[in-house]
Write an enzyme that holds these catalytic residues in place. Structure first.
Site, PDB file in Angstrom:
ATOM      1  N   ASN A 132      -9.203  -0.061  12.124  1.00 57.45           N
ATOM      2  CA  ASN A 132      -9.280   1.205  12.851  1.00 57.45           C
ATOM      3  C   ASN A 132      -8.055   2.095  12.651  1.00 57.45           C
ATOM      4  OD1 ASN A 132     -10.193   2.950  15.348  1.00 57.45           O
ATOM      5  ND2 ASN A 132      -8.113   2.249  15.826  1.00 57.45           N
ATOM      6  N   SER A 190     -13.928   5.204   9.103  1.00 57.59           N
ATOM      7  CA  SER A 190     -13.757   6.311   8.170  1.00 57.59           C
ATOM      8  C   SER A 190     -13.895   7.620   8.940  1.00 57.59           C
ATOM      9  CB  SER A 190     -14.781   6.202   7.039  1.00 57.59           C
ATOM     10  OG  SER A 190     -14.638   7.269   6.123  1.00 57.59           O
ATOM     11  N   LYS A 224       3.552  -0.231  21.850  1.00 56.96           N
ATOM     12  CA  LYS A 224       2.214   0.312  22.033  1.00 56.96           C
ATOM     13  C   LYS A 224       1.201  -0.813  22.227  1.00 56.96           C
ATOM     14  CE  LYS A 224       3.362   4.655  21.515  1.00 56.96           C
ATOM     15  NZ  LYS A 224       3.305   5.589  22.668  1.00 56.96           N
ATOM     16  N   TYR A 265      -6.289  13.219   3.036  1.00 59.67           N
ATOM     17  CA  TYR A 265      -7.003  12.532   4.117  1.00 59.67           C
ATOM     18  C   TYR A 265      -8.438  12.225   3.694  1.00 59.67           C
ATOM     19  CZ  TYR A 265      -9.197  11.744   8.670  1.00 59.67           C
ATOM     20  OH  TYR A 265      -9.895  11.202   9.719  1.00 59.67           O
ATOM     21  N   ASP A 289       2.469  -3.167   9.977  1.00 58.50           N
ATOM     22  CA  ASP A 289       2.797  -1.848   9.435  1.00 58.50           C
ATOM     23  C   ASP A 289       2.004  -1.672   8.151  1.00 58.50           C
ATOM     24  OD1 ASP A 289       3.809   0.479   8.414  1.00 58.50           O
ATOM     25  OD2 ASP A 289       5.910  -0.167   8.373  1.00 58.50           O
ATOM     26  N   LYS A 348     -10.397   8.582   3.399  1.00 60.97           N
ATOM     27  CA  LYS A 348     -11.608   8.270   4.172  1.00 60.97           C
ATOM     28  C   LYS A 348     -12.776   7.902   3.243  1.00 60.97           C
ATOM     29  CE  LYS A 348      -9.688   7.702   7.040  1.00 60.97           C
ATOM     30  NZ  LYS A 348      -9.653   6.664   8.107  1.00 60.97           N
TER      31      LYS A 348
END
Length: 328
Positions: A114, A163, A62, A191, A85, A195
């Protein structure tokens, strides 16, 4: 003074305004897979002639795809790939050691944390942490601190934590951050917790390392990226809206306002390079401006300095290393 930018502002527009701040900078960005915000950010920033773009990702193929795109369009920009990782603290330490070994890159001006995962099935990292906590927060916490010496060699380093307004779904769960090892796991609360942690880390870095280091966190907006490929958005209202209803959040009854990738990456560019932020260390950003709690979703649990210090101390304990910085 009203901000000249807003929800419709694009990264390309901001590159023109901040070209002088970008030129010659060394920028390390995590999570740069094609079709995502990280890739959009680095591909856009490349237009303004940074000295180095360091692209970090778990999957080397990627990284190569994004590197090739930039190299083709901007052959004069120096590029380097880094395998990182974030879901493995051992791998994070290895990646940080690699960065610190680069004699030809003696400093880093901007670190953009990010990379992330969202609303995944319950899983544990190799060290035994809930995967969203491990990947989204603990990996970045450790990586950032391990390469801090290179950041401190910059004249004006910045650390950016990507975030989400999804932090509204959950404060940091100090008494049960691992969800009883899956017993009471909720993918969206996990999640939200991660954040919230992203914002609190920026608050801590600003307090502990300011004014030598400036740290900001941000909500990029709602963007269609590969982050949510595993979620069936056509199966009915997303489950997080039910949590919003329970909490009385206005988002439960509103429509999702989708943005383009360039609009989403705009706040990345603003956070990384806007001179207007110099007097606002630790700020949380949205719509390419400092988030206004009267207008934007900014939960107090994500910006509270006591919560930030509690999380810093817990994070040190979880990664097995303390990070102490002398006062400026």
């Amino acid at each position: 003074m009203a901000s000249p930018y807003g929800a419709e502002t694009t990264a390309d527009e901001l590159i023109k305004d901040f070209a002088a701040e970008i030129k010659g900078k060394v920028i390390l960005t995590t999570g740069v897979s094609p079709g995502g915000l990280g890739a959009t950010f680095v591909e856009t920033v490349a237009k303004a002639e940074p000295a180095w773009l360091i692209l970090a990702s778990r999957k080397t193929e990627k990284v190569k795809e994004t590197l090739d795109t930039i190299a083709s369009a901007h052959p004069n920009v120096k590029l380097r790939a880094l395998q990182l990782d974030l879901g493995s603290l051992a791998a994070v330490r290895e990646a940080a050691a690699t960065v610190n070994s680069w004699d030809d890159i003696p400093h880093i001006d901007v670190l953009v944390n990010n990379a992330g995962i969202m609303a995944t099935d319950f899983a544990l990292t190799p060290e035994g942490f809930e995967s969203q906590l491990g990947t989204n927060h603990l990996g970045h916490f450790l990586f950032t601190n391990l390469i801090m010496d290179k950041l401190l060699k910059s004249k004006a380093p910045r650390v950016i934590s990507v975030s989400s307004d999804g932090h509204r779904i959950s404060p940091f769960r100090f008494g049960d951050y691992n969800f009883r090892d899956g017993e009471n796991y909720d993918r969206w609360r996990a999640y939200g917790q991660s954040k919230t942690a992203n914002i609190l880390m920026a608050v801590s870095i600003a307090k502990k390392l300011g004014p030598r280091v400036h740290a900001y966190s941000l909500h990029p907006g709602v963007i269609q990226t590969h982050l949510g490929d595993h979620i069936d958005w056509n199966a009915g209202p997303p489950a997080f809206l039910e949590i919003d209803k329970q909490l009385g959040n206005a988002e439960a009854w509103g429509d999702l306002k989708w943005r383009t990738l360039s609009q989403g990456a705009a706040t990345h560019v603003f956070a990384a390079f806007s001179p207007s932020l110099n007097d606002h260390n630790g700020a949380y950003l949205q719509d390419s401006q400092i988030a206004n709690p009267w207008v934007h979703t900014v939960k107090p649990w994500a910006t509270d300095p006591v919560e930030a210090e509690r999380l810093w101390k817990l994070s040190e304990k979880l990664v097995g290393q303390e990070f102490t910085y002398p006062s400026a």
